[in-house]
Design a protein around this motif. Sequence first.
Motif, PDB file in Angstrom:
ATOM      1  N   ASN A  74      45.461  29.702  -9.607  1.00  8.96           N
ATOM      2  CA  ASN A  74      45.080  28.921  -8.706  1.00  8.96           C
ATOM      3  C   ASN A  74      42.953  28.495  -8.340  1.00  8.96           C
ATOM      4  O   ASN A  74      42.305  27.962  -7.768  1.00  8.96           O
ATOM      5  N   SER A  75      42.442  28.467  -9.876  1.00  8.14           N
ATOM      6  CA  SER A  75      40.767  27.618 -10.318  1.00  8.14           C
ATOM      7  C   SER A  75      40.884  26.649 -11.058  1.00  8.14           C
ATOM      8  O   SER A  75      41.675  26.193 -11.096  1.00  8.14           O
ATOM      9  N   TYR A  76      39.240  26.518 -10.277  1.00  9.40           N
ATOM     10  CA  TYR A  76      39.258  24.605 -10.723  1.00  9.40           C
ATOM     11  C   TYR A  76      38.158  24.573 -10.599  1.00  9.40           C
ATOM     12  O   TYR A  76      37.051  25.549  -9.465  1.00  9.40           O
ATOM     13  N   SER A  77      37.407  24.211 -11.338  1.00  5.92           N
ATOM     14  CA  SER A  77      35.699  23.870 -11.534  1.00  5.92           C
ATOM     15  C   SER A  77      35.506  21.797 -10.981  1.00  5.92           C
ATOM     16  O   SER A  77      36.460  21.154 -11.210  1.00  5.92           O
ATOM     17  N   SER A  78      34.588  21.944 -10.184  1.00  2.20           N
ATOM     18  CA  SER A  78      34.170  20.409 -10.123  1.00  2.20           C
ATOM     19  C   SER A  78      33.322  19.759 -10.977  1.00  2.20           C
ATOM     20  O   SER A  78      33.301  20.543 -12.039  1.00  2.20           O
ATOM     21  N   PRO A  79      33.466  18.253 -11.126  1.00  2.00           N
ATOM     22  CA  PRO A  79      33.346  17.447 -12.418  1.00  2.00           C
ATOM     23  C   PRO A  79      32.032  17.296 -12.675  1.00  2.00           C
ATOM     24  O   PRO A  79      31.599  17.027 -13.844  1.00  2.00           O
ATOM     25  N   GLU A  80      31.352  18.672 -12.384  1.00  6.08           N
ATOM     26  CA  GLU A  80      29.814  18.754 -12.601  1.00  6.08           C
ATOM     27  C   GLU A  80      29.266  19.541 -14.224  1.00  6.08           C
ATOM     28  O   GLU A  80      28.728  19.478 -14.646  1.00  6.08           O
ATOM     29  N   PHE A  81      30.912  19.504 -14.580  1.00  6.21           N
ATOM     30  CA  PHE A  81      31.226  21.383 -15.483  1.00  6.21           C
ATOM     31  C   PHE A  81      31.285  20.985 -16.727  1.00  6.21           C
ATOM     32  O   PHE A  81      32.956  20.262 -16.489  1.00  6.21           O
ATOM     33  N   PHE A  82      31.078  21.107 -17.857  1.00  9.28           N
ATOM     34  CA  PHE A  82      31.447  20.870 -19.397  1.00  9.28           C
ATOM     35  C   PHE A  82      32.208  23.009 -18.634  1.00  9.28           C
ATOM     36  O   PHE A  82      32.046  23.322 -19.341  1.00  9.28           O
ATOM     37  N   PRO A  83      33.763  22.852 -18.800  1.00  7.48           N
ATOM     38  CA  PRO A  83      34.082  24.001 -18.906  1.00  7.48           C
ATOM     39  C   PRO A  83      34.352  24.105 -20.811  1.00  7.48           C
ATOM     40  O   PRO A  83      35.587  23.928 -21.425  1.00  7.48           O
ATOM     41  N   LEU A  84      33.925  25.103 -21.159  1.00  2.94           N
ATOM     42  CA  LEU A  84      34.626  26.253 -22.865  1.00  2.94           C
ATOM     43  C   LEU A  84      34.963  27.026 -22.561  1.00  2.94           C
ATOM     44  O   LEU A  84      34.418  27.947 -21.921  1.00  2.94           O
ATOM     45  N   VAL A  85      35.620  27.271 -23.372  1.00  2.00           N
ATOM     46  CA  VAL A  85      36.413  27.740 -23.963  1.00  2.00           C
ATOM     47  C   VAL A  85      36.249  28.164 -25.296  1.00  2.00           C
ATOM     48  O   VAL A  85      36.740  27.809 -26.108  1.00  2.00           O
ATOM     49  N   PRO A  86      35.850  29.649 -25.526  1.00  2.00           N
ATOM     50  CA  PRO A  86      35.851  29.704 -27.105  1.00  2.00           C
ATOM     51  C   PRO A  86      37.177  30.320 -27.713  1.00  2.00           C
ATOM     52  O   PRO A  86      38.123  30.341 -27.320  1.00  2.00           O
ATOM     53  N   ASP A  87      36.978  30.179 -28.878  1.00  2.00           N
ATOM     54  CA  ASP A  87      38.559  31.044 -29.787  1.00  2.00           C
ATOM     55  C   ASP A  87      38.081  32.210 -29.720  1.00  2.00           C
ATOM     56  O   ASP A  87      37.095  32.301 -30.660  1.00  2.00           O
ATOM     57  N   PRO A  88      39.198  32.595 -29.116  1.00  2.00           N
ATOM     58  CA  PRO A  88      38.652  34.408 -29.164  1.00  2.00           C
ATOM     59  C   PRO A  88      39.027  34.717 -30.387  1.00  2.00           C
ATOM     60  O   PRO A  88      38.343  36.448 -31.195  1.00  2.00           O
ATOM     61  N   ASN A  89      39.316  34.346 -31.629  1.00  2.00           N
ATOM     62  CA  ASN A  89      39.837  34.524 -33.048  1.00  2.00           C
ATOM     63  C   ASN A  89      37.777  34.888 -34.015  1.00  2.00           C
ATOM     64  O   ASN A  89      37.905  35.093 -34.326  1.00  2.00           O
ATOM     65  N   ARG A  90      37.005  34.040 -33.282  1.00  2.00           N
ATOM     66  CA  ARG A  90      35.787  33.689 -33.612  1.00  2.00           C
ATOM     67  C   ARG A  90      35.014  33.668 -32.932  1.00  2.00           C
ATOM     68  O   ARG A  90      33.352  34.006 -33.233  1.00  2.00           O
ATOM     69  N   LEU A  91      35.238  34.149 -31.499  1.00  2.00           N
ATOM     70  CA  LEU A  91      33.732  33.895 -31.246  1.00  2.00           C
ATOM     71  C   LEU A  91      33.796  34.554 -30.063  1.00  2.00           C
ATOM     72  O   LEU A  91      35.017  34.327 -28.952  1.00  2.00           O
ATOM     73  N   ASP A  92      33.111  35.552 -29.095  1.00  2.00           N
ATOM     74  CA  ASP A  92      33.060  36.336 -27.868  1.00  2.00           C
ATOM     75  C   ASP A  92      32.484  35.036 -26.917  1.00  2.00           C
ATOM     76  O   ASP A  92      31.353  34.781 -27.206  1.00  2.00           O
ATOM     77  N   LEU A  93      33.411  35.440 -25.074  1.00  2.00           N
ATOM     78  CA  LEU A  93      32.818  35.077 -24.233  1.00  2.00           C
ATOM     79  C   LEU A  93      31.135  35.405 -24.234  1.00  2.00           C
ATOM     80  O   LEU A  93      30.757  33.855 -23.341  1.00  2.00           O
ATOM     81  N   GLY A  94      31.192  36.024 -24.035  1.00  2.00           N
ATOM     82  CA  GLY A  94      29.442  36.759 -23.265  1.00  2.00           C
ATOM     83  C   GLY A  94      28.966  35.732 -24.979  1.00  2.00           C
ATOM     84  O   GLY A  94      27.584  36.304 -24.245  1.00  2.00           O
ATOM     85  N   PHE A  95      29.075  36.547 -25.815  1.00  2.00           N
ATOM     86  CA  PHE A  95      27.984  36.190 -27.558  1.00  2.00           C
ATOM     87  C   PHE A  95      27.886  33.895 -26.778  1.00  2.00           C
ATOM     88  O   PHE A  95      26.477  34.047 -27.028  1.00  2.00           O
ATOM     89  N   LEU A  96      29.131  33.678 -26.863  1.00  2.00           N
ATOM     90  CA  LEU A  96      29.055  31.951 -26.641  1.00  2.00           C
ATOM     91  C   LEU A  96      27.824  32.153 -25.253  1.00  2.00           C
ATOM     92  O   LEU A  96      27.395  31.113 -24.896  1.00  2.00           O
ATOM     93  N   TYR A  97      28.136  32.431 -23.968  1.00  2.00           N
ATOM     94  CA  TYR A  97      27.154  32.203 -23.033  1.00  2.00           C
ATOM     95  C   TYR A  97      25.655  32.383 -23.199  1.00  2.00           C
ATOM     96  O   TYR A  97      24.940  31.666 -23.019  1.00  2.00           O
ATOM     97  N   TYR A  98      25.950  33.836 -23.591  1.00  2.00           N
ATOM     98  CA  TYR A  98      23.796  33.874 -23.895  1.00  2.00           C
ATOM     99  C   TYR A  98      23.666  33.502 -24.809  1.00  2.00           C
ATOM    100  O   TYR A  98      22.559  32.960 -24.806  1.00  2.00           O
ATOM    101  N   PHE A  99      24.151  33.137 -25.718  1.00  2.00           N
ATOM    102  CA  PHE A  99      23.959  31.886 -27.153  1.00  2.00           C
ATOM    103  C   PHE A  99      23.547  30.500 -26.487  1.00  2.00           C
ATOM    104  O   PHE A  99      22.327  30.095 -26.277  1.00  2.00           O
TER     105      PHE A  99
END
Length: 394
Positions: A97-122
Motif C-alpha cells: 500500500n505504497s503511493y507517491s504524490s503527483p510531484e514525482f516520476f516513479p521510474l522503474v528500471p528493466d532489471p535485465n538491463r539496469l541496476d536500480l542503484g546504477f540508475l539512481y546514481y546516474f
Amino acid sequence: MSQIEEVIERLCPDGVPYETLRTVAQISGRNIQPSAMGDATVTVYSLPAFDNNRTAERLIGSDVGSAKTALAHPTVLVAKLNPHIPRVWKLASIPNNSYSSPEFFPLVPDPNRLDLGFLYYFISTQLGKLASTVTGSTNSHKRLHREDFLGLRIPVPPLEVQHEIVKILDTFTDLEAELEAELEARRQQYHYCQRLLLSSKVSRSVPLTLGDIGKVSMCKRVFKSQTSEEGEVPFFKIGTFGEQANSFISRELFENYRMNYPFPKKGDVLISAAGTIGKSITYDGAPAYFQDSNIVWIDNNEKIVKNSYLRYWYRTVSWTTDGSIIRRLYNDQIRRTKILIPPIAEQERIVSILDTFDALVNDLNSGLPAELNARRQQYEYYRDKLLTFKELKS
C-alpha cells in the motif's frame, strides 16, 4: 578502484552502449483516488518528506486528500514539480500500500538491463542537465516534462559492471551517512552543554539584566540618499545582517560617523532588533556600518562580562518583543533581559568548552563539517568518474 577497472577492461574494453531512458526504464504506476484506498494504512512519499528528511508519511487511505500513484516495484522517484526540480530518491523496497504524490516520476528500471542503484546514481549526475529543460512561466508552474526526462541518454554497461560501481558508491554514501549522524549527535550534545553551562546551575553566577552591564548602543542614522549600490564601506541593513552587503557608504562618511558617534569596538556582539530577532554577529573590526535601531549592541565592560561569553548567552535568550505584526525589539526590552554572569575565570572556562564544540560542529575548515564536505567532494568525484563511459561505436 583497480578491481572495477579490471572488470570494465574485461567486459567492455571498447566502451558501452548508450540508450534513452525510455528503452531501459519506464514511468510506472497508476493514479488512485483516496476513495479507492479505503481505511487501510498507506505509505505516501512526498516532497515534504524530502524536506524533513523523513522516509514517508503513514496515513489512512481515505485521509490522503488527492490522487496518488500506486507503487509496486523498487523505483527511483524524480521530482518533476517545484520547489525541487529535479531531485532524486531511491526506494529499494516498497512496503505494501505504497503511493507517491503527483510531484514525482516513479521510474522503474528493466532489471535485465539496469541496476536500480546504477540508475539512481546516474540520474544524480544529470540533475543540472535535466533542470535546463524545465519550463513554466512562474515557479509554481515550472515542471520537468515527461518526454524530456525519458529522452535522457544513459550508459548501459554489463550488469556486473553496474553492480561493482553501485557497491563502491554505496560505501561512500554509507560513510557520509555515518558522518552526518555523528555531526547531528555532536550538535545535540553541544546544545545540551550550552544550555547547562549557561544555566543557573553554574556556581557563583550573579543574576543581572543587560541594562546593568552596559548601554544599548546603535550607529547614527544613515539616510538612503547617503548610500549607493557600490562604494567603499559596506552598509548592513537588517535584510543583509550577517550576509553580503548590497549597499555602501563613502569612506568619508564612515570615518566621520565612526569618530563622532557610537560605533562598536572589535569583538562587540551586534544584535538584530528587527526581522530575525536576536540574531547575533561578532563585529570583526573591518570597515562596515550598521543600520541604526535595527542593529544594536551592548557597550559592556569586559571586566564584568566578556564579549565571548555574551555571544554564547545571546544564543539562549528568548527575547520579549512588542507582539506587533512587524516584530521589533526595543531598547527597554533589551535592557530588562536577564543574564547570569559568573566570575571572569568561569566565563573563560565556559567559552573555551563551547568554542571547542562550536568548531567541531560548525567550522567549515575543521571538525566534522570539513570532514563531511571532503567526503561529499570525494564521493561526487568518484561518482562522476565511475559513471562516465566511452560510447561503444555501433
